[in-house]
Design a protein around this motif. Sequence first.
Motif, PDB file in Angstrom:
ATOM      1  N   ALA A 241       6.702   0.446   4.411  1.00  0.00           N
ATOM      2  CA  ALA A 241       6.189   1.049   3.167  1.00  0.00           C
ATOM      3  C   ALA A 241       4.854   0.421   2.767  1.00  0.00           C
ATOM      4  CB  ALA A 241       7.199   0.858   2.049  1.00  0.00           C
ATOM      5  N   ILE A 242       3.916   1.265   2.373  1.00  0.00           N
ATOM      6  CA  ILE A 242       2.619   0.820   1.865  1.00  0.00           C
ATOM      7  C   ILE A 242       2.367   1.552   0.550  1.00  0.00           C
ATOM      8  CG2 ILE A 242       0.127   0.788   2.214  1.00  0.00           C
ATOM      9  CD1 ILE A 242       0.606   0.586   5.188  1.00  0.00           C
ATOM     10  N   LEU A 243       2.115   0.775  -0.472  1.00  0.00           N
ATOM     11  CA  LEU A 243       1.746   1.314  -1.777  1.00  0.00           C
ATOM     12  C   LEU A 243       0.421   0.693  -2.185  1.00  0.00           C
ATOM     13  CD1 LEU A 243       5.135   1.042  -3.703  1.00  0.00           C
ATOM     14  CD2 LEU A 243       4.086   3.100  -2.802  1.00  0.00           C
ATOM     15  N   ILE A 244      -0.483   1.507  -2.630  1.00  0.00           N
ATOM     16  CA  ILE A 244      -1.750   1.015  -3.164  1.00  0.00           C
ATOM     17  C   ILE A 244      -1.757   1.341  -4.644  1.00  0.00           C
ATOM     18  CG2 ILE A 244      -4.258   1.186  -3.081  1.00  0.00           C
ATOM     19  CD1 ILE A 244      -3.988   1.958  -0.130  1.00  0.00           C
ATOM     20  N   VAL A 245      -1.863   0.273  -5.469  1.00  0.00           N
ATOM     21  CA  VAL A 245      -1.758   0.397  -6.919  1.00  0.00           C
ATOM     22  C   VAL A 245      -3.100   0.029  -7.534  1.00  0.00           C
ATOM     23  CG1 VAL A 245      -0.488  -0.387  -8.953  1.00  0.00           C
ATOM     24  CG2 VAL A 245       0.659  -0.257  -6.748  1.00  0.00           C
ATOM     25  N   ASP A 246      -3.537   0.804  -8.536  1.00  0.00           N
ATOM     26  CA  ASP A 246      -4.804   0.495  -9.212  1.00  0.00           C
ATOM     27  C   ASP A 246      -4.574  -0.528 -10.325  1.00  0.00           C
ATOM     28  OD1 ASP A 246      -3.662   1.902 -11.280  1.00  0.00           O
ATOM     29  OD2 ASP A 246      -5.062   3.586 -11.214  1.00  0.00           O
ATOM     30  N   ASP A 247      -5.642  -0.873 -11.033  1.00  0.00           N
ATOM     31  CA  ASP A 247      -5.566  -1.884 -12.097  1.00  0.00           C
ATOM     32  C   ASP A 247      -4.618  -1.484 -13.222  1.00  0.00           C
ATOM     33  OD1 ASP A 247      -7.355  -3.470 -10.767  1.00  0.00           O
ATOM     34  OD2 ASP A 247      -9.114  -2.731 -11.869  1.00  0.00           O
ATOM     35  N   GLY A 248      -4.426  -0.201 -13.433  1.00  0.00           N
ATOM     36  CA  GLY A 248      -3.542   0.285 -14.492  1.00  0.00           C
ATOM     37  C   GLY A 248      -2.085   0.360 -14.070  1.00  0.00           C
TER      38      GLY A 248
ATOM     39  N   GLY B 274      -1.817   4.801  -6.284  1.00  0.00           N
ATOM     40  CA  GLY B 274      -2.908   5.643  -5.787  1.00  0.00           C
ATOM     41  C   GLY B 274      -2.601   6.247  -4.442  1.00  0.00           C
ATOM     42  N   VAL B 275      -1.991   5.445  -3.548  1.00  0.00           N
ATOM     43  CA  VAL B 275      -1.660   5.900  -2.201  1.00  0.00           C
ATOM     44  C   VAL B 275      -0.277   5.375  -1.848  1.00  0.00           C
ATOM     45  CG1 VAL B 275      -2.312   5.796   0.241  1.00  0.00           C
ATOM     46  CG2 VAL B 275      -4.096   5.904  -1.500  1.00  0.00           C
TER      47      VAL B 275
ATOM     48  N   ASN C 173       2.507   5.778   1.602  1.00  0.00           N
ATOM     49  CA  ASN C 173       2.769   6.423   2.879  1.00  0.00           C
ATOM     50  C   ASN C 173       4.171   7.011   2.908  1.00  0.00           C
ATOM     51  OD1 ASN C 173       4.260   4.093   3.142  1.00  0.00           O
ATOM     52  ND2 ASN C 173       3.578   3.656   5.229  1.00  0.00           N
ATOM     53  N   PRO C 174       4.530   7.793   3.913  1.00  0.00           N
ATOM     54  CA  PRO C 174       5.857   8.422   3.968  1.00  0.00           C
ATOM     55  C   PRO C 174       7.003   7.410   3.968  1.00  0.00           C
ATOM     56  CG  PRO C 174       4.374   9.518   5.499  1.00  0.00           C
ATOM     57  CD  PRO C 174       3.641   8.328   4.960  1.00  0.00           C
ATOM     58  N   ALA C 175       6.797   6.233   4.530  1.00  0.00           N
ATOM     59  CA  ALA C 175       7.866   5.225   4.567  1.00  0.00           C
ATOM     60  C   ALA C 175       8.161   4.673   3.187  1.00  0.00           C
ATOM     61  CB  ALA C 175       7.488   4.097   5.514  1.00  0.00           C
ATOM     62  N   ALA C 176       7.224   4.783   2.264  1.00  0.00           N
ATOM     63  CA  ALA C 176       7.443   4.255   0.913  1.00  0.00           C
ATOM     64  C   ALA C 176       8.358   5.178   0.172  1.00  0.00           C
ATOM     65  CB  ALA C 176       6.120   4.123   0.180  1.00  0.00           C
TER      66      ALA C 176
END
Length: 152
Positions: free
Chosen positions: A135-142, A146-147, A149-152
């Motif tokens: 799993a990959i999660l990209i989180v912004d400052d808030g 933001g992004v 992947n399917p495994a997340a």
Amino acid sequence: MHRLRRKLSYDVRLTLAVLIAGVLPWLLLLVSLRMAGVSGYLIALVAVLHGMVVAYCAYYVYSRTTFQLRTVSNLLEAMVRGDYSLRGTPAAQQDGLSELIDLINRLANTLSGQKLETRESQLLLNRVISQVDFAILIVDDGGRIGVANPAA
């Protein structure tokens, strides 16, 4: 005077400078002709012809300056909006404005290339992220995702 200068646009101030530069010699010429005893008809003819030349010069300066400033303004406004496709056409003779338009065109080319590179990098990153098994999660400052992947 300083307030008036701030209220008038650059092209209008430039046109007024041309008018003043043309009107003062015009008045001096008319007074000189009158003092020399030249015919009133000749003075009137000189006044009309000189006035027409000064008016034409002022109109020419105003129209060219306005056109050139609008061109530069439109190019920059398009770039601010992210549209790098517009280009200005520099004059055949190299002057200060032609150099400015050439620089703006080069800036648009650079920004367009960078935008393309960024887009390609994003597509590649998204492809890589979607292919990994964890799993990959990209989180912004808030704290917003933001992004993911399917495994997340």
